[in-house]
Design an enzyme around this catalytic site. Structure first.
Site, PDB file in Angstrom:
ATOM      1  N   HIS A  48     -22.897   2.548  87.090  1.00 57.28           N
ATOM      2  CA  HIS A  48     -22.730   1.914  88.397  1.00 57.28           C
ATOM      3  C   HIS A  48     -24.003   2.025  89.227  1.00 57.28           C
ATOM      4  CE1 HIS A  48     -18.576   0.553  88.173  1.00 57.28           C
ATOM      5  NE2 HIS A  48     -18.363   1.610  87.413  1.00 57.28           N
ATOM      6  N   SER A  81     -12.796 -17.578  66.230  1.00 54.66           N
ATOM      7  CA  SER A  81     -12.987 -16.124  66.260  1.00 54.66           C
ATOM      8  C   SER A  81     -11.738 -15.494  65.675  1.00 54.66           C
ATOM      9  CB  SER A  81     -13.169 -15.634  67.687  1.00 54.66           C
ATOM     10  OG  SER A  81     -11.904 -15.507  68.302  1.00 54.66           O
ATOM     11  N   GLY A 136     -12.146  -3.715  74.148  1.00 58.38           N
ATOM     12  CA  GLY A 136     -11.384  -3.061  75.211  1.00 58.38           C
ATOM     13  C   GLY A 136     -11.680  -1.579  75.324  1.00 58.38           C
ATOM     14  N   GLY A 138     -14.703  -0.370  76.401  1.00 58.24           N
ATOM     15  CA  GLY A 138     -15.823  -0.124  77.301  1.00 58.24           C
ATOM     16  C   GLY A 138     -17.135   0.044  76.557  1.00 58.24           C
ATOM     17  N   LEU A 139     -17.228  -0.550  75.369  1.00 60.73           N
ATOM     18  CA  LEU A 139     -18.445  -0.424  74.564  1.00 60.73           C
ATOM     19  C   LEU A 139     -19.181  -1.773  74.473  1.00 60.73           C
ATOM     20  CD1 LEU A 139     -17.031   1.972  71.798  1.00 60.73           C
ATOM     21  CD2 LEU A 139     -18.429   2.585  73.788  1.00 60.73           C
ATOM     22  N   SER A 140     -18.900  -2.638  75.439  1.00 62.69           N
ATOM     23  CA  SER A 140     -19.624  -3.909  75.582  1.00 62.69           C
ATOM     24  C   SER A 140     -19.425  -4.891  74.445  1.00 62.69           C
ATOM     25  CB  SER A 140     -21.129  -3.671  75.773  1.00 62.69           C
ATOM     26  OG  SER A 140     -21.354  -3.095  76.995  1.00 62.69           O
ATOM     27  N   SER A 141     -18.173  -5.033  74.021  1.00 66.03           N
ATOM     28  CA  SER A 141     -17.897  -6.078  73.033  1.00 66.03           C
ATOM     29  C   SER A 141     -18.197  -7.450  73.621  1.00 66.03           C
ATOM     30  CB  SER A 141     -16.444  -5.993  72.565  1.00 66.03           C
ATOM     31  OG  SER A 141     -15.565  -6.118  73.657  1.00 66.03           O
ATOM     32  N   SER A 142     -18.036  -7.621  74.924  1.00 71.91           N
ATOM     33  CA  SER A 142     -18.299  -8.931  75.547  1.00 71.91           C
ATOM     34  C   SER A 142     -19.782  -9.278  75.472  1.00 71.91           C
ATOM     35  CB  SER A 142     -17.881  -8.927  77.015  1.00 71.91           C
ATOM     36  OG  SER A 142     -16.559  -8.513  77.150  1.00 71.91           O
ATOM     37  N   ASP A 191     -25.455  -3.999  79.985  1.00 75.04           N
ATOM     38  CA  ASP A 191     -24.906  -4.221  78.644  1.00 75.04           C
ATOM     39  C   ASP A 191     -25.768  -5.200  77.840  1.00 75.04           C
ATOM     40  OD1 ASP A 191     -22.964  -2.809  79.956  1.00 75.04           O
ATOM     41  OD2 ASP A 191     -21.588  -4.501  80.155  1.00 75.04           O
TER      42      ASP A 191
HETATM   43  C1  GLA Z   1     -20.016  -2.345  83.079  1.00 74.57           C
HETATM   44  C2  GLA Z   1     -20.949  -3.466  83.534  1.00 74.57           C
HETATM   45  C3  GLA Z   1     -22.392  -2.971  83.623  1.00 74.57           C
HETATM   46  C4  GLA Z   1     -22.505  -1.678  84.418  1.00 74.57           C
HETATM   47  C5  GLA Z   1     -21.456  -0.671  83.951  1.00 74.57           C
HETATM   48  C6  GLA Z   1     -21.442   0.564  84.815  1.00 74.57           C
HETATM   49  O1  GLA Z   1     -20.310  -1.992  81.762  1.00 74.57           O
HETATM   50  O2  GLA Z   1     -20.882  -4.535  82.634  1.00 74.57           O
HETATM   51  O3  GLA Z   1     -23.205  -3.982  84.193  1.00 74.57           O
HETATM   52  O4  GLA Z   1     -22.386  -1.918  85.799  1.00 74.57           O
HETATM   53  O5  GLA Z   1     -20.158  -1.218  83.941  1.00 74.57           O
HETATM   54  O6  GLA Z   1     -22.648   1.230  84.709  1.00 74.57           O
END
Ligand code: GLA
Length: 406
Positions: A48, A81, A136, A138-142, A191
């Site tokens: 954040h 997908s 889902g 929080g490991l940036s799959s998007s 990410d």
């Molecule tokens: C998510 C957002 C990022 C970042 C984090 C927190 O992953 O996609 O841009 O803000 O939360 O650090």
């Protein structure tokens, strides 16, 4: 992005290529023109703060999203997908715009819109997307979907993005724009930078004030330490307004303090005059949220210094302090995350903290190799006792950024 399939083990690149090509061929009946991939990420520290012009320190995961692509005639688009069972979306390049697409398609197709806006001749295409990035969690799959699609679509349009960091920074910024405007998620760019700019065996020190990035060598392997990403299996949702609310608070605090971003305050003050700075804000959440952002930026600086000195004990202490700050000051943690941090530390971790946006998702742990089994057992046991979902432990290593594979 919410989906049901949960793959846990990282595929080898060969397995990823085969899975994307197989889905492409089965769906479209031809061989793709090429295959591109991009990884998920875990942030070691600095959460954040990206949208405050701060400092973050992610690593790319060995888990990647794979995209097989071919150009198509007449602006026709077909994307398949296997996120929620095999599903094909059909449309036209003109449909891809803010408000024009939703769900996983917004993440997959959003890059086509930003690349076109940026002047690239992106036309119709067929795409098959498969992924072993846990969804889902929080490991940036998007971001892994956006970045792999962006790499492929740009190359099909005759503009390959090289491994050059300035070039990659430009593509990462475009992918962030796609996420903000087409997918409608007001995220900050951490990410996409990790997915496109990270280096093998290094963490990426990302300066979100000017976009500069430095590779930081990790001392973990040589000191017999492992990195774990522990998925709490608590639902992770940034789209419910909490993330946007935190971002709005930070912008309000910056404006009340008369600066463009809280990073400027972090650079011109130190912990000794923190209270005096916070006195310039109304009591309550604006103060505590600002305290998180400032102290987190300073912690990232100290963490990098500790890594460079090979001082894992100090780095671990900073991770625990970061978690407390995200929990108490920024209020983005949940019981599942706190439980995993508590159990990991009790079972001998050097450091543990929630990672990413929070409200569910994963915990990142740094621990001596010999403690990994005890930590895995400890987090499962404490979650069980508290009636929480069983966490899933992934041992990961800092991996390379995305690129073309075939
Ligand atoms: C998510 C957002 C990022 C970042 C984090 C927190 O992953 O996609 O841009 O803000 O939360 O650090």
């Amino acid at each position: 992005m919410t989906t049901t399939s949960q793959r846990v083990t990282a595929w080898t690149p060969q397995e990823g290529i085969s899975s994307a090509v197989e889905l492409f061929t089965r769906t479209f009946g031809t061989d793709p023109a090429g295959v591109w991939a991009s990884p998920g990420r875990v942030n070691l520290i600095g959460d954040h703060v990206d949208y405050n012009g701060g400092l973050c320190l992610p690593i790319a995961l060995p888990h990647q999203t794979y995209v097989a692509l071919s150009p198509a005639e007449d602006g026709r688009i077909r994307i398949v997908s296997d996120f929620e069972g095999v599903e094909v979306w059909e449309g036209r390049i003109e449909d891809i715009a803010p408000g024009g697409v939703e769900g996983w398609v917004a993440y997959a197709a959003g890059p086509a819109w930003v690349l076109r806006e940026d002047g690239l001749d992106v036309g119709g295409f067929d795409a098959a997307i498969t992924s072993c990035v846990p969804v889902g969690a929080g490991l940036s799959s998007s971001a892994a979907v956006e970045c792999s699609m962006a790499l492929g679509l740009a190359e099909l349009a005759g503009r390959p993005f090289s491994g050059d960091d300035a070039d990659r920074a430009r593509l990462a910024a475009l992918c962030t724009r796609a996420e903000n405007l087409v997918a409608g998620a007001p995220t900050g760019g951490l990410d996409q930078a990790a997915s496109l700019r990270a280096g093998d065996a290094h963490a990426l020190l990302l300066d979100c004030a000017d976009g500069a990035a430095h590779q930081v060598k990790l001392p973990f392997d040589e000191q017999g330490h492992a990195i774990l990403a522990i998925d709490t299996h608590a639902s992770h949702q940034l789209g419910d307004g909490q993330y946007a609310d935190r971002r709005a608070s930070c912008e309000e605090a910056a404006s009340l303090l008369g600066v463009g971003s809280l990073r400027e305050v972090a650079d011109t003050t130190s912990v000794v005059d923190l209270d005096a700075v916070l006195d310039g804000l109304p009591e309550g959440t604006l103060r505590s949220r600002t305290r998180h952002v400032l102290t987190e930026i300073w912690r990232v600086q100290e963490f990098v210094t500790a890594l460079e000195a090979g001082d894992i004990a100090t780095a671990g202490r900073l991770m625990v302090e970061s978690h407390a700050s995200l929990r108490d000051d920024f209020e983005v943690s949940v019981a599942e995350l706190d439980t995993v941090v508590e159990a990991a530390m009790a079972a001998g971790a050097s450091g543990a903290r929630m990672t990413g946006g929070g409200f569910g998702g994963s915990v990142v742990v740094v621990a001596p190799e010999r403690q990994v089994a005890a930590i895995a057992e400890g987090v499962r046991e404490l979650a069980r006792r508290r009636g929480l979902p069983e966490p899933q432990v992934h041992q990961v290593r800092a991996s390379a950024a995305g690129g073309r594979l075939r």
